[in-house]
Design a protein around this motif. Structure first.
Motif, mmCIF file in Angstrom:
data_model
loop_
_atom_site.group_PDB
_atom_site.id
_atom_site.type_symbol
_atom_site.label_atom_id
_atom_site.label_comp_id
_atom_site.label_asym_id
_atom_site.label_seq_id
_atom_site.Cartn_x
_atom_site.Cartn_y
_atom_site.Cartn_z
ATOM 1 N N ILE A 13 0.850 -1.190 0.000
ATOM 2 C CA ILE A 13 0.000 0.000 0.000
ATOM 3 C C ILE A 13 0.886 1.241 0.000
ATOM 4 N N ILE A 14 0.661 2.117 -0.971
ATOM 5 C CA ILE A 14 1.439 3.353 -1.066
ATOM 6 C C ILE A 14 0.779 4.406 -0.180
ATOM 7 N N GLU A 15 1.602 5.064 0.632
ATOM 8 C CA GLU A 15 1.089 6.074 1.562
ATOM 9 C C GLU A 15 1.877 7.366 1.451
ATOM 10 N N TRP A 16 1.204 8.477 1.733
ATOM 11 C CA TRP A 16 1.877 9.760 1.899
ATOM 12 C C TRP A 16 2.254 9.844 3.365
ATOM 13 N N ILE A 17 3.529 10.045 3.666
ATOM 14 C CA ILE A 17 3.975 10.121 5.053
ATOM 15 C C ILE A 17 4.111 11.588 5.431
ATOM 16 N N SER A 18 3.322 12.020 6.377
ATOM 17 C CA SER A 18 3.375 13.391 6.855
ATOM 18 C C SER A 18 4.700 13.640 7.579
ATOM 19 N N TYR A 19 5.227 14.845 7.404
ATOM 20 C CA TYR A 19 6.475 15.221 8.067
ATOM 21 C C TYR A 19 6.387 15.004 9.573
ATOM 22 N N SER A 20 5.201 15.203 10.145
ATOM 23 C CA SER A 20 5.020 15.034 11.587
ATOM 24 C C SER A 20 5.131 13.567 12.019
ATOM 25 N N ASN A 21 5.103 12.636 11.066
ATOM 26 C CA ASN A 21 5.259 11.214 11.384
ATOM 27 C C ASN A 21 6.694 10.733 11.222
ATOM 28 N N LEU A 22 7.625 11.690 11.061
ATOM 29 C CA LEU A 22 9.044 11.365 10.944
ATOM 30 C C LEU A 22 9.789 11.995 12.120
ATOM 31 N N GLN A 23 10.822 11.320 12.572
ATOM 32 C CA GLN A 23 11.660 11.893 13.630
ATOM 33 C C GLN A 23 13.112 11.534 13.382
ATOM 34 N N ASN A 24 13.991 12.248 14.041
ATOM 35 C CA ASN A 24 15.429 12.016 13.946
ATOM 36 C C ASN A 24 15.913 12.101 12.489
ATOM 37 N N ILE A 25 15.464 13.138 11.775
ATOM 38 C CA ILE A 25 15.836 13.318 10.370
ATOM 39 C C ILE A 25 17.273 13.823 10.312
ATOM 40 N N LYS A 26 18.113 13.116 9.529
ATOM 41 C CA LYS A 26 19.531 13.470 9.413
ATOM 42 C C LYS A 26 19.940 13.495 7.943
ATOM 43 N N TYR A 27 20.663 14.559 7.577
ATOM 44 C CA TYR A 27 21.188 14.688 6.219
ATOM 45 C C TYR A 27 22.241 13.612 5.992
ATOM 46 N N LEU A 28 22.190 12.965 4.828
ATOM 47 C CA LEU A 28 23.151 11.919 4.507
ATOM 48 C C LEU A 28 24.104 12.355 3.397
ATOM 49 N N THR A 29 23.545 12.761 2.230
ATOM 50 C CA THR A 29 24.380 13.144 1.098
ATOM 51 C C THR A 29 23.546 13.854 0.036
ATOM 52 N N LYS A 30 24.233 14.356 -0.980
ATOM 53 C CA LYS A 30 23.564 14.954 -2.135
ATOM 54 C C LYS A 30 23.899 14.096 -3.339
ATOM 55 N N GLY A 31 22.905 13.888 -4.197
ATOM 56 C CA GLY A 31 23.150 13.095 -5.393
ATOM 57 C C GLY A 31 22.170 13.446 -6.486
ATOM 58 N N GLY A 32 22.674 13.651 -7.692
ATOM 59 C CA GLY A 32 21.797 13.961 -8.819
ATOM 60 C C GLY A 32 20.987 15.213 -8.542
ATOM 61 N N CYS A 33 19.684 15.095 -8.631
ATOM 62 C CA CYS A 33 18.760 16.230 -8.441
ATOM 63 C C CYS A 33 18.090 16.174 -7.083
ATOM 64 N N SER A 34 18.802 15.673 -6.074
ATOM 65 C CA SER A 34 18.154 15.522 -4.777
ATOM 66 C C SER A 34 19.151 15.524 -3.634
ATOM 67 N N LYS A 35 18.611 15.685 -2.433
ATOM 68 C CA LYS A 35 19.368 15.506 -1.198
ATOM 69 C C LYS A 35 18.788 14.276 -0.511
ATOM 70 N N ILE A 36 19.651 13.489 0.105
ATOM 71 C CA ILE A 36 19.242 12.236 0.732
ATOM 72 C C ILE A 36 19.343 12.379 2.252
ATOM 73 N N TYR A 37 18.306 11.916 2.935
ATOM 74 C CA TYR A 37 18.241 11.970 4.394
ATOM 75 C C TYR A 37 17.845 10.592 4.931
#
Length: 85
Positions: free
Chosen positions: A9-33
């Motif tokens: 099942i594909i879901e939209w995950i609200s930002y409020s349902n995420l925690q401990n967000i950490k930057y990992l790297t940049k690649g192509g046309c995006s940033k990875i966390y």
């Protein structure tokens, strides 16, 4: 809702349902966390409760697409590489 494969099942995950967000790297046309999805994805149908049950806290990788307003062929190719699990 009843389904044969709750994990697909594909879901939209609200930002409020995420925690401990950490930057990992940049690649192509995006940033990875990395982050923890507080509720996690659906894992099974509970017949007694008549609802889908969730996994609970789950590590996830986030991809923040950049330059959406000036999207070109390479941007769309990058987006097409995204996989849904």
């Amino acid at each position: 809702m009843k389904t044969l494969d709750p994990e697909s099942i594909i879901e939209w995950i609200s930002y409020s349902n995420l925690q401990n967000i950490k930057y990992l790297t940049k690649g192509g046309c995006s940033k990875i966390y990395t982050a923890i999805w507080i509720n996690g994805h659906f894992i099974e149908w509970d017949s007694k409760e008549k609802q889908l049950k969730r996994l609970g806290g789950q590590n996830v990788v986030l991809k923040r697409l950049e330059n959406v307003e000036s999207a070109n062929q390479s941007w769309f190719e990058e987006v097409c590489k995204l996989k849904v699990f």
